[in-house]
Write an enzyme that holds these catalytic residues in place. Structure first.
Site, short mmCIF file in Angstrom:
data_model
loop_
_atom_site.label_atom_id
_atom_site.label_comp_id
_atom_site.label_asym_id
_atom_site.label_seq_id
_atom_site.Cartn_x
_atom_site.Cartn_y
_atom_site.Cartn_z
N ARG A 1 0.60 -1.46 -0.04
CA ARG A 1 -0.10 -0.48 0.22
C ARG A 1 0.79 0.72 -0.05
O ARG A 1 0.75 2.22 -0.62
CB ARG A 1 -1.09 -0.25 1.83
CG ARG A 1 -1.71 -0.94 0.79
CD ARG A 1 -2.88 -0.98 2.21
NE ARG A 1 -4.56 -1.51 2.00
CZ ARG A 1 -5.31 -2.23 2.92
NH1 ARG A 1 -4.56 -1.61 4.01
NH2 ARG A 1 -6.38 -2.83 2.68
N LYS B 1 -22.07 -17.78 2.74
CA LYS B 1 -22.93 -17.90 2.52
C LYS B 1 -23.21 -16.67 1.82
O LYS B 1 -23.53 -15.25 1.19
CB LYS B 1 -23.14 -17.04 3.95
CG LYS B 1 -22.43 -17.87 5.33
CD LYS B 1 -22.97 -17.23 6.38
CE LYS B 1 -22.47 -18.12 7.39
NZ LYS B 1 -22.32 -17.85 8.87
N GLY C 1 -10.46 -10.48 -0.91
CA GLY C 1 -9.53 -11.03 -0.23
C GLY C 1 -8.76 -12.45 -1.13
O GLY C 1 -7.64 -13.04 -1.63
N GLY D 1 -14.19 -3.96 0.70
CA GLY D 1 -15.76 -3.43 1.30
C GLY D 1 -16.20 -2.70 -0.13
O GLY D 1 -17.54 -3.22 -0.06
#
Length: 399
Positions: free
Chosen positions: A41, A199, A352, A375
């Site tokens: 990063r 899920k 990820g 996210g």
């Protein structure tokens, strides 16, 4: 997506002598002694900083690091190790400035200073107006270059974009905005999305949003098991969410109504236990036993999906289709990864586990764009407008 690019601001000569505030994502992993263990990063943030220096600007850069408590500084929350590593990489001294919100510091053209962890500032998380007003006065140009925070409306990601004289997208954020626009706003058809994970509940809104737009929706992992139940198949003791069968059927029906499809696996790879040394057995999807765990799609299904991906115009990939960490159950993900690599489609991948699969199969250079957002990437797939995109688009219209 209309927005102002920092590269254009610099190319125009407008940045010369100006104070530039760059919001980067420097939230790097550290060991117990505070040493940086992975600096990707930091390296990724350097082009925007160098762009500002080359343009003759005075440069301020900040980021969050960890989860500090606002107003309570602890040495572990400091960006000092980040500034040291960045200075090492850039061959310059980077001064760290604490208590910087009121602007009681100097920065000269050609200099870079690191403003201490922005999440220490009171009001940062909730984007308090009084903080936003002070942030906007610190600079002539605000540069948002942290896609990983683009889904958060915080002081240094949103408030300052409203109050700074000029707000624009740095090279990292601009690349994400371009790739997302190319993949979702105006895609080359057919558009195929791969959504996998344990899920349905965590990806339900993504599946529903994509069902309105994509030409093919490939599901994998525990999500595929729930869709198999919705198709009337037995899945043994595999991970699934039987209470969401109705939602899975609704997604299938929504796709069907548009002449699109959710391919249901025709064969699967099963085991009796979840472990790397479990015996893998390939079975027809109709032959799954009561004590079976489905841990991957079968070779026939993988091949059919690979052929579909090779004919795609655009591919969006989020999630491996099986337990690719175990050698016996990696074939589905491996075949799909290589199909994406070999396809002429524009591909965008994020998440990820997806990034781990891309690295494992060495296809980094064959994926059109690899999103680092986590996210933020998922919220884009859900059809949400990210706060950073909204405010930069709005400020681009400001005379």
């Amino acid at each position: 997506m209309k927005f102002l690019r920092f590269s254009d601001v610099c190319a125009s000569g407008f940045a010369r002598g100006k104070r530039i505030f760059i919001r980067a994502d420097l939230n790097v992993p550290q060991d117990d002694a505070g040493n940086i263990t992975e600096d990707t990063r930091i390296r990724a943030s350097m082009p925007a900083i160098q762009m500002a220096l080359d343009a003759g600007a005075a440069v301020m850069v900040t980021s969050h690091l960890g989860r500090p408590t606002e107003g309570e500084f602890k040495p572990a929350d400091s960006l000092t190790p980040v500034a040291a590593r960045m200075g090492q990489l850039m061959g310059r001294n980077i001064r760290v400035v604490a208590n910087w919100v009121d602007g009681d510091f100097s920065v000269a053209p050609g200099e870079v200073v690191m403003l201490e962890n922005c999440r220490l500032n009171v009001g940062e998380k909730k984007n308090k107006p009084e903080l936003a007003a002070k942030l906007g006065k610190l600079c002539d140009i605000f540069v948002h270059d942290a896609f990983g925070t683009a889904h958060r409306a915080e002081g240094t990601t949103y408030g300052i974009a409203e109050t700074a004289p000029i707000a624009c997208a740095g090279p990292l954020l601009a690349a994400e905005m371009d790739a997302i626009g190319k993949a979702l706003a105006n895609p080359k058809r057919p558009l195929i999305a791969i959504v996998a994970g344990s899920k349905v509940s965590t990806k339900l809104t993504i599946l529903q949003a994509l069902a309105k737009n994509v030409d093919g929706l490939i599901v994998g992992g525990g999500i595929a098991n729930t869709f198999m139940l919705a198709a009337g198949l037995k899945i043994g003791k595999s991970l699934a969410e039987p209470d969401l069968i109705g939602e899975a059927k609704a997604v299938i029906d929504a796709m069907k109504a548009r002449g699109a499809a959710v391919p249901i696996p025709t064969d699967v790879v099963c085991a009796k236990s979840f472990s790397p040394d479990a015996v893998a057995t390939v079975k027809a999807a109709t032959d799954v036993a009561e004590d079976d765990l489905i841990l991957d799609i079968g070779p026939q299904t993988a091949q059919l999906l690979a052929e579909q991906l090779k004919k795609a115009g655009t591919i969006v990939w989020n999630g491996p289709v099986g337990v690719f960490e175990f050698a016996a159950f990696e074939n589905g993900t491996k075949v799909i990864a290589h199909a994406i690599a070999e396809s002429s489609a524009f591909s965008i991948a994020g998440g990820g586990d997806t990034l781990a699969a891309i690295a494992k199969y060495g296809i980094e250079k064959d994926v059109g764009y690899i999103s680092t957002g986590g996210g933020a990437f998922l919220e884009v797939l859900e059809g949400k407008t990210l706060p950073a995109f909204e405010v930069l688009a709005r400020r681009a219209e400001t005379p």
